[in-house]
Design an enzyme around this catalytic site. Structure first.
Site: not given
Ligand code: GLA
Length: 386
Positions: A35-36, A38, A128-129, A131, A164, A176, A228
């Site tokens: 996590e974090h 990437d 957090g999936l 979308s 994004e 993602d 973030y």
């Protein structure tokens, strides 16, 4: 019960008064670990889930892009030639941002054809999936085909990320979109975010009688604002102070020096990223050598690091993780960007109802909103449906 495919095609026909020419889909994702990491050029190990976004598409002859969806009342329309990040807003910035990003990346080499698009999804929003990556990836594969752009999946992931970052304004990494585009059934995507080398690795959850539970806390988060980007800025400051291109280049052995050089907060942000990269490598190795029953402790350690060093968890996520572990989960951690969203719990199948019940009860006792708890399976990445 009609399925999402049929609903998407029917809604397309109702909105636009003609039939769609093609139907595409792309999944949301769960990040198993990493996590974090990437945007620090590190490692991640997510998988595509069995919740998908569908995109029905038909070409137009006038160079106009129109997008509509089942989750927002407003439809949007813009000539392709006018697409620019600053002209996009609201939910349509996701699909139209992809059209803009695809134009950028192909730089006039693609056949830019106008289109009507309808989007429908069962990926929960704000959990957090991913979308958003599911929308971006479904639209990216659809337009890549319509425009005959011929881009490979890694480049399409970059297209989604560019949309994004620029059209939505969230400074997110490449994980993602990569999971959504490269995922395969019953497998995780082990991705090196520096090289974008990806390896698809069997998870073997089902054979080991394990269920991956998602526990959506309904605490909503946004990555376009606040925490973030602050975390990202700390990581960049840490890398700069340590004289490396990205925190990927910092090893466990460098941490004592980092502690001397950095202020306490930046040091803990750096330590999370460095140890998390190690945990991803460890999880992949452990999975290969000893199977999924052996990765629980790594998930727990990842959660503690996010809670204490990176400080992106919430009381609700901590409670879900702790309660799931006490009720028999083998490992649990928050997943995704943090500050809300969901936690995951790797759970023996005969403990699933006990874990779910325990988490429900604990949330009620703490006066938290009732969580939504459901199993997910590792599923196929983005593809054409019809
Ligand atoms: C969000 C971002 C990803 C990644 C995760 C944290 O999901 O979109 O790029 O940074 O947070 O691992």
């Amino acid at each position: 019960m009609i399925d999402l495919r049929t609903e998407t095609l029917q809604a397309f026909a109702a909105v636009y008064g003609t039939e769609a020419a093609s139907l595409w889909s792309a999944p949301g994702r769960v990040n198993l670990i990493g996590e974090h990491t990437d945007y620090n050029d590190g490692y991640v190990f997510p998988f595509a889930i069995d919740r998908r976004t569908f995109a029905a598409l038909a070409a137009r002859t006038d160079g106009v892009a129109r997008v509509a969806s089942s989750f927002a009342a407003e439809a949007a329309e813009i000539p392709l030639a006018d697409l620019a990040p600053e002209r996009l807003s609201g939910w349509s910035a996701y699909p139209l941002g992809v059209a803009w990003a695809l134009r950028e990346v192909t730089a006039g080499r693609a056949e830019e054809i106008g289109f009507d698009l309808f989007i429908h999804s069962d990926v929960p929003v704000g959990a957090g999936l991913s979308s958003s990556a599911a929308i971006e990836s479904a639209v990216a594969v659809a337009l890549d085909d319509l425009w005959d752009a011929g881009l490979d999946r890694r480049t399409l992931a970059r297209v989604g990320q560019l949309a994004e970052n620029r059209a939505v304004g969230a400074p997110t990494g490449i994980m993602d979109q990569s999971a959504s585009l490269l995922g395969e059934q019953d497998a995780g995507v082990f991705l090196d975010c520096r090289t974008l080398d990806a390896e698809v690795i069997p998870l073997g959850f089902e054979a080991a009688d394990l269920v991956l539970l998602v526990m959506d806390t309904h605490v909503s988060h946004s990555h376009a604002t606040g925490g973030y980007s602050a975390r990202r800025a700390s990581c960049e400051a840490g890398a700069q102070a340590l004289g490396v291109e990205a925190l990927r280049d910092v090893t466990l052995a460098d941490l004592p020096r980092a502690r001397d050089l950095l202020d306490d907060e930046t040091f803990r942000r750096v330590r999370h990223v460095v140890t998390e990269n190690e945990r991803v490598l460890d999880a992949v190795r452990t999975l290969r050598e000893r199977g999924p029953l052996a990765i629980g402790d790594l998930l727990d350690a990842s959660h503690r690091s996010m809670r204490d060093d990176f400080e992106i968890s919430t009381p609700e996520l901590d409670l879900a993780v702790e309660t799931a572990l006490n009720a028999g989960a083998l490992g649990a951690r928050m997943t995704g960007g943090g500050f809300g969203g969901a936690a995951i719990a790797l759970t023996p199948s005969d403990h699933v109802s006990r874990v779910s019940h325990a988490v429900d009860t604990a949330f009620a006792e703490h006066g938290y909103a009732s969580p939504t708890i459901f199993p997910v399976r590792a599923s196929a990445g983005a593809h054409r449906e019809a």
